[in-house]
Design an enzyme around this catalytic site. Structure first.
Site, PDB file in Angstrom:
ATOM      1  N   GLY A  15       0.835  -1.209   0.000  1.00 58.25           N
ATOM      2  CA  GLY A  15       0.000   0.000   0.000  1.00 58.25           C
ATOM      3  C   GLY A  15       0.863   1.250   0.000  1.00 58.25           C
ATOM      4  O   GLY A  15       2.024   1.203   0.395  1.00 58.25           O
ATOM      5  N   GLY A  80       0.414  -9.321  -6.689  1.00 60.19           N
ATOM      6  CA  GLY A  80       1.474  -9.557  -7.656  1.00 60.19           C
ATOM      7  C   GLY A  80       2.807  -9.943  -7.065  1.00 60.19           C
ATOM      8  O   GLY A  80       3.787  -9.214  -7.151  1.00 60.19           O
ATOM      9  N   GLY A 121       5.178  -7.801   3.575  1.00 52.74           N
ATOM     10  CA  GLY A 121       4.961  -8.688   2.428  1.00 52.74           C
ATOM     11  C   GLY A 121       6.006  -8.443   1.349  1.00 52.74           C
ATOM     12  O   GLY A 121       6.603  -9.387   0.800  1.00 52.74           O
ATOM     13  N   THR A 122       6.233  -7.172   1.053  1.00 52.26           N
ATOM     14  CA  THR A 122       7.199  -6.808   0.005  1.00 52.26           C
ATOM     15  C   THR A 122       8.614  -7.220   0.414  1.00 52.26           C
ATOM     16  O   THR A 122       9.391  -7.722  -0.410  1.00 52.26           O
ATOM     17  CB  THR A 122       7.148  -5.274  -0.238  1.00 52.26           C
ATOM     18  OG1 THR A 122       5.790  -4.916  -0.471  1.00 52.26           O
ATOM     19  CG2 THR A 122       7.994  -4.859  -1.419  1.00 52.26           C
ATOM     20  N   THR A 142       5.229   1.571   6.452  1.00 51.74           N
ATOM     21  CA  THR A 142       3.831   1.288   6.778  1.00 51.74           C
ATOM     22  C   THR A 142       3.307   2.371   7.705  1.00 51.74           C
ATOM     23  O   THR A 142       4.040   2.828   8.594  1.00 51.74           O
ATOM     24  CB  THR A 142       3.608  -0.093   7.452  1.00 51.74           C
ATOM     25  OG1 THR A 142       2.265  -0.141   7.950  1.00 51.74           O
ATOM     26  CG2 THR A 142       4.550  -0.368   8.601  1.00 51.74           C
ATOM     27  N   ILE A 143       2.063   2.764   7.496  1.00 51.02           N
ATOM     28  CA  ILE A 143       1.463   3.719   8.433  1.00 51.02           C
ATOM     29  C   ILE A 143       1.165   3.027   9.759  1.00 51.02           C
ATOM     30  O   ILE A 143       0.962   3.676  10.767  1.00 51.02           O
ATOM     31  CB  ILE A 143       0.160   4.354   7.882  1.00 51.02           C
ATOM     32  CG1 ILE A 143      -0.926   3.301   7.643  1.00 51.02           C
ATOM     33  CG2 ILE A 143       0.426   5.170   6.638  1.00 51.02           C
ATOM     34  CD1 ILE A 143      -2.323   3.899   7.445  1.00 51.02           C
ATOM     35  N   ASP A 144       1.138   1.679   9.759  1.00 53.39           N
ATOM     36  CA  ASP A 144       0.707   0.938  10.950  1.00 53.39           C
ATOM     37  C   ASP A 144       1.755   0.921  12.064  1.00 53.39           C
ATOM     38  O   ASP A 144       1.437   0.624  13.206  1.00 53.39           O
ATOM     39  CB  ASP A 144       0.372  -0.515  10.581  1.00 53.39           C
ATOM     40  CG  ASP A 144      -0.672  -0.603   9.489  1.00 53.39           C
ATOM     41  OD1 ASP A 144      -1.438   0.357   9.323  1.00 53.39           O
ATOM     42  OD2 ASP A 144      -0.714  -1.636   8.790  1.00 53.39           O
ATOM     43  N   GLY A 187      -4.559   0.378  10.983  1.00 53.46           N
ATOM     44  CA  GLY A 187      -3.496  -0.159  11.843  1.00 53.46           C
ATOM     45  C   GLY A 187      -3.362  -1.666  11.769  1.00 53.46           C
ATOM     46  O   GLY A 187      -2.547  -2.260  12.473  1.00 53.46           O
ATOM     47  N   GLN A 286      -5.989   8.321   5.720  1.00 47.76           N
ATOM     48  CA  GLN A 286      -4.847   8.164   6.639  1.00 47.76           C
ATOM     49  C   GLN A 286      -3.549   7.843   5.905  1.00 47.76           C
ATOM     50  O   GLN A 286      -2.458   8.084   6.405  1.00 47.76           O
ATOM     51  CB  GLN A 286      -5.131   7.043   7.653  1.00 47.76           C
ATOM     52  CG  GLN A 286      -6.247   7.382   8.606  1.00 47.76           C
ATOM     53  CD  GLN A 286      -6.819   6.151   9.277  1.00 47.76           C
ATOM     54  OE1 GLN A 286      -6.417   5.777  10.368  1.00 47.76           O
ATOM     55  NE2 GLN A 286      -7.776   5.502   8.626  1.00 47.76           N
TER      56      GLN A 286
HETATM   57  O1  F6P Z   1      -1.027  -1.779   6.229  1.00 50.27           O
HETATM   58  C1  F6P Z   1      -1.396  -0.505   5.857  1.00 50.27           C
HETATM   59  C2  F6P Z   1      -2.871  -0.388   5.697  1.00 50.27           C
HETATM   60  O2  F6P Z   1      -3.177   0.939   5.402  1.00 50.27           O
HETATM   61  C3  F6P Z   1      -3.682  -0.848   6.879  1.00 50.27           C
HETATM   62  O3  F6P Z   1      -3.676   0.066   7.942  1.00 50.27           O
HETATM   63  C4  F6P Z   1      -5.012  -1.062   6.238  1.00 50.27           C
HETATM   64  O4  F6P Z   1      -5.777  -2.026   6.898  1.00 50.27           O
HETATM   65  C5  F6P Z   1      -4.637  -1.582   4.890  1.00 50.27           C
HETATM   66  O5  F6P Z   1      -3.335  -1.148   4.610  1.00 50.27           O
HETATM   67  C6  F6P Z   1      -5.566  -1.133   3.801  1.00 50.27           C
HETATM   68  O6  F6P Z   1      -5.317  -1.898   2.671  1.00 50.27           O
HETATM   69  P1  F6P Z   1      -6.075  -1.647   1.297  1.00 50.27           P
HETATM   70  O7  F6P Z   1      -5.547  -0.347   0.770  1.00 50.27           O
HETATM   71  O8  F6P Z   1      -5.698  -2.808   0.466  1.00 50.27           O
HETATM   72  O9  F6P Z   1      -7.525  -1.538   1.611  1.00 50.27           O
END
Ligand code: F6P
Length: 360
Positions: A15, A80, A121-122, A142-144, A187, A286
């Site tokens: 993401g 992918g 994952g990447t 990651t924003i998490d 998150g 976010q």
């Molecule tokens: O891991 C980052 C994140 O933004 C999570 O906080 C969120 O659950 C997920 O990705 C959203 O993924 P997608 O953009 O595939 O809906």
């Protein structure tokens, strides 16, 4: 001994996250300016290595003005995996192993080493590539903020700013209309965004995956506030919370998914408190938009550090922040190890100390 490098590739996977462009800019400027390498922008995760015609040279010009920009100029994907790439063929999804093709294309593009910017994952895919000979340096994003190998990831600070601003705005409307406001935040399985934004925004309740809660306890907190004259409440809900089996009336609670947990909690609290409840699901605002100064700086530090690692020939490693310093860890030790909120940490204690309830 320093590796003989003439050109490097850079890609962003997973993401998007504020600060990705700061990393790309840092990599490109250090690679060209300090080391005299050529830089190839690999588009859409590893897709550019499968379809090399998508790749493009990155120069000083390509990164001019991108520091404040959200997203990634390279594009990204959270699908992918080149080792098991799903393609629809005659109506059926078929998996292909494109890893060898990626290695061949990398050679054709003249790329000696890759900077891979992405989440867990990447980075796992990057590590898999190292096993078949790719020279890789990882940059965590990651924003998490849930990667244990690094103290903090870029993107988290910007997300916090967005959520805190939203809580501030919801605060004034909640207070004016005497409502209960539920704010669902991202998150994944970690409560970092919820905990920190709840603290920063002065919420009344924070629900996170790491602390089991009941609807009765949340109701009691809202009613206690009511008795003391505060006729409104703000409840921050992390998308990854584990819902209790039953609501305050003993009715079963439906299965939760990110994007609908806020509404489930909202419904249960409406029933339990008989108050007006409104739900805001903040979603992808976010992860979008311009990075905060902190994320621009951390992204730049990570980008330059990634180029430095390549110059030193230190591959199969990921840059990270430890005690405020940029260091690196072996990719193998960095992947699959998540950092969640310790229910006994000082931030949770501080929240409880200022009267924030966790519903436990
Ligand atoms: O891991 C980052 C994140 O933004 C999570 O906080 C969120 O659950 C997920 O990705 C959203 O993924 P997608 O953009 O595939 O809906």
């Amino acid at each position: 001994m320093a590796a003989k490098i003439q050109a490097i590739g850079v890609c962003t996977g997973g993401g998007d996250c504020p600060g990705l462009n700061a990393v790309i800019r840092g990599v490109v400027k250090a690679a060209i300016g300090d080391y005299g390498w050529r830089v190839v922008g690999v588009t859409n995760g590893f897709d550019g290595l499968i379809w090399p015609e998508q790749c493009r040279e990155l120069t000083h010009d390509s990164v001019r003005g991108i520091l404040p920009r959200g997203g990634t100029i390279l594009g990204t994907t959270n699908r992918g995996n080149p080792f098991a790439y799903e393609i629809e063929e005659e109506g059926k999804k078929v998996k292909h192993d494109f890893s060898k093709r990626c290695m061949e294309n990398m050679e054709q593009l003249g790329i000696d080493a890759m900077v891979v910017i992405g989440g867990d994952g990447t980075q796992s895919i990057a590590h898999q590539f190292t096993k078949i000979g790719m020279k890789v340096v990882g940059v965590p994003k990651t924003i998490d903020n849930d990667l244990s190998a690094t103290e903090v990831t870029f993107g988290f600070d910007t997300a916090l700013q967005v959520v805190t601003d939203a809580i501030d705005r919801l605060h004034t409307t909640a207070e004016s209309l005497h409502r209960v406001m539920i704010i669902e935040v991202m998150g994944r399985d970690a409560g970092w965004i919820a905990l920190h934004s709840g603290l920063a925004g002065g919420s009344d309740v924070i629900l996170i995956p790491e602390i089991p809660f009941t609807i009765e306890n949340v109701r009691d907190k809202i009613q206690e506030r009511e008795r003391r004259g505060s006729k409104f409440s703000l409840v921050v809900v992390a998308e990854g919370i584990k819902l209790p089996a039953k609501d305050a009336m003993g009715k079963p609670i439906p299965e939760a998914k990110p994007g609908n947990v806020g509404n489930i909690i909202g419904y249960a609290l409406r029933e339990a408190t008989k108050k007006e409840v409104r739900v805001t699901v903040l979603g992808h605002i976010q992860s979008g938009g311009s990075p905060s100064p902190f994320d621009r700086i951390l992204g730049t530090r990570f980008g330059v550090a990634a180029a430095d690692l390549i110059a030193r020939g230190e591959f199969d490693r990921m840059v990270c922040l430890r005690d405020g310093q940029v260091e690196s860890v072996p990719l193998e030790r960095a992947i699959g190890v998540y950092k969640t909120v310790d229910p006994n940490c000082d931030a949770v204690r501080a929240a409880r100390g200022v009267g924030i309830a966790f519903g436990d």
